[in-house]
Scaffold this active site. Sequence first.
Site, PDB file in Angstrom:
ATOM      1  N   ARG A  31       0.852  -1.192   0.000  1.00 36.25           N
ATOM      2  CA  ARG A  31       0.000   0.000   0.000  1.00 36.25           C
ATOM      3  C   ARG A  31       0.889   1.244   0.000  1.00 36.25           C
ATOM      4  O   ARG A  31       1.981   1.238   0.578  1.00 36.25           O
ATOM      5  CB  ARG A  31      -0.903   0.024   1.240  1.00 36.25           C
ATOM      6  CG  ARG A  31      -1.882   1.199   1.233  1.00 36.25           C
ATOM      7  CD  ARG A  31      -2.605   1.385   2.556  1.00 36.25           C
ATOM      8  NE  ARG A  31      -3.473   2.565   2.489  1.00 36.25           N
ATOM      9  CZ  ARG A  31      -4.042   3.155   3.522  1.00 36.25           C
ATOM     10  NH1 ARG A  31      -3.838   2.682   4.752  1.00 36.25           N
ATOM     11  NH2 ARG A  31      -4.810   4.223   3.355  1.00 36.25           N
ATOM     12  N   HIS A  32       0.420   2.295  -0.632  1.00 34.71           N
ATOM     13  CA  HIS A  32       1.160   3.558  -0.647  1.00 34.71           C
ATOM     14  C   HIS A  32       1.446   4.054   0.771  1.00 34.71           C
ATOM     15  O   HIS A  32       0.801   3.658   1.741  1.00 34.71           O
ATOM     16  CB  HIS A  32       0.376   4.627  -1.410  1.00 34.71           C
ATOM     17  CG  HIS A  32      -0.985   4.894  -0.828  1.00 34.71           C
ATOM     18  ND1 HIS A  32      -1.187   5.625   0.322  1.00 34.71           N
ATOM     19  CD2 HIS A  32      -2.221   4.503  -1.228  1.00 34.71           C
ATOM     20  CE1 HIS A  32      -2.469   5.694   0.596  1.00 34.71           C
ATOM     21  NE2 HIS A  32      -3.133   5.008  -0.320  1.00 34.71           N
ATOM     22  N   GLY A  33       2.399   4.953   0.889  1.00 35.43           N
ATOM     23  CA  GLY A  33       2.758   5.508   2.189  1.00 35.43           C
ATOM     24  C   GLY A  33       1.774   6.573   2.654  1.00 35.43           C
ATOM     25  O   GLY A  33       0.737   6.814   2.028  1.00 35.43           O
TER      26      GLY A  33
END
Length: 481
Positions: A88-90
């Site tokens: 998942r993106h940060g």
Amino acid sequence: MLRGARSHLPASVAPAAVLAAALLSSFARCSLPGRGDPVASVLSPYFGTKTRYEDANPWLLVDPVAPRRDPELLAGTCTPVQLVALIRHGTRYPTTKQIRKLKQLQGLLQTRESRDGGSQVAAALAEWPLWYGDWMDGQLVEKGRQDMRQLALRLAALFPDLFSRENYDRLRLITSSKHRCVDSSAAFLQGLWQHYHPGLPPPDVSDMECGPPRINDKLMRFFDHCEKFLTDVERNETALYHVEAFKTGPEMQKVLKKVAATLQVPMNSLNADLIQVAFFTCSFDLAIKGVHSPWCDVFDVDDARVLEYLNDLKQYWKRSYGYTINSRSSCNLFQDIFLHLDKAVEQKQRSQPVSSPVILQFGHAETLLPLLSLMGYFKDKEPLTAYNFEEQVNRKFRSGHIVPYASNLIFVLYHCDNAQSPEEQFQIQLLLNEKVLPLAHSQRPVGLYEELKTHYRDILQSCQTSKECSPPKANITSDEL
């Protein structure tokens, strides 16, 4: 600092990795506030999908770049030959929709009637500088880039053979088209550059040997390409019945009444959506800036549990076990992962080098949750509903523990030299957020690859996205023509 990082690393980690860890650790501590976490909120465990990665992995609060080798991680005569990671993106900014609700809430505070001996919290919030702008709209923040650089460094130290310098140009990266995912993949590559070239500034991603990530929304945003999901869930006004019912239920009304009193505004000027965005603002200020927001002072732990459940209800009914199509829409992604693993097995059996030893896929919480549900993880005996909040206090399905920012699901394929049979040559482990995830069919930390494929035979062989995602045809009779 170097001694602290070295103490967590396996003996096989190269000195360059240790030096990179020390340099990046130093950068991390200097670049952002709150790393020692004096402002960590008691509400942090309840932020759901807005949870910081380090709150789900507390050891990172001590040293954010020191890899933690799970004692159940396979070692000895078994060598990792391929790693497939779904990431998942940060940490990101709030969306424009959330920011506009926050502006609406602040407007209420600024126009409220001041009272003698009034709430100090309300006064502080009325003066609180609203620094969020519409342009932010879910973009990756610097802390999110740091999340990715640090994750890259830890994984490279944990699996040095796979992330070797020789394998760098064979890395394969896939990403969602959303900027926060594209930027996350670039930051991850920058972290790997620090691993390979400690102290040297990274080049532009397009100039790196492995090349830029490839955008593939049919894999990373499969939900946008599944008509049955869009029809039955996304565009269906009744699909989130339990979410809406909980918003007007007794637990939420109690929170609403308490918050209205704290903010000194009429109760009828608030609703569950405004309360939730206020709660999330506490999380955003902590995650993005490392500061304690005055919005955190509006809520206590009892309120937080209710608001976490509201968020989890939405994730459950829209992305998980609420409807079968939520998880079945991810079949194509699941099958794609096993195509990579199968190819690696075939290449090893032919004594060929594995063409893609590391495959990194960058998506969303909405990418991970359906896939984990498809695999049978975090399923409670009873479904989450608007009416069983108390019964679900110890539930398995807590989105903040499963998919915080930078969450990751990793498939690690091993080749075992001393196997007693051909079937035992290839074994597999799953890691969720860098911790070994027991296999669903056996509850063991490691298993035979062929056994795992057998367990998921139905999904691998019978789940066809074109059929799963086709909405049922209308039953039109001749009288209706």
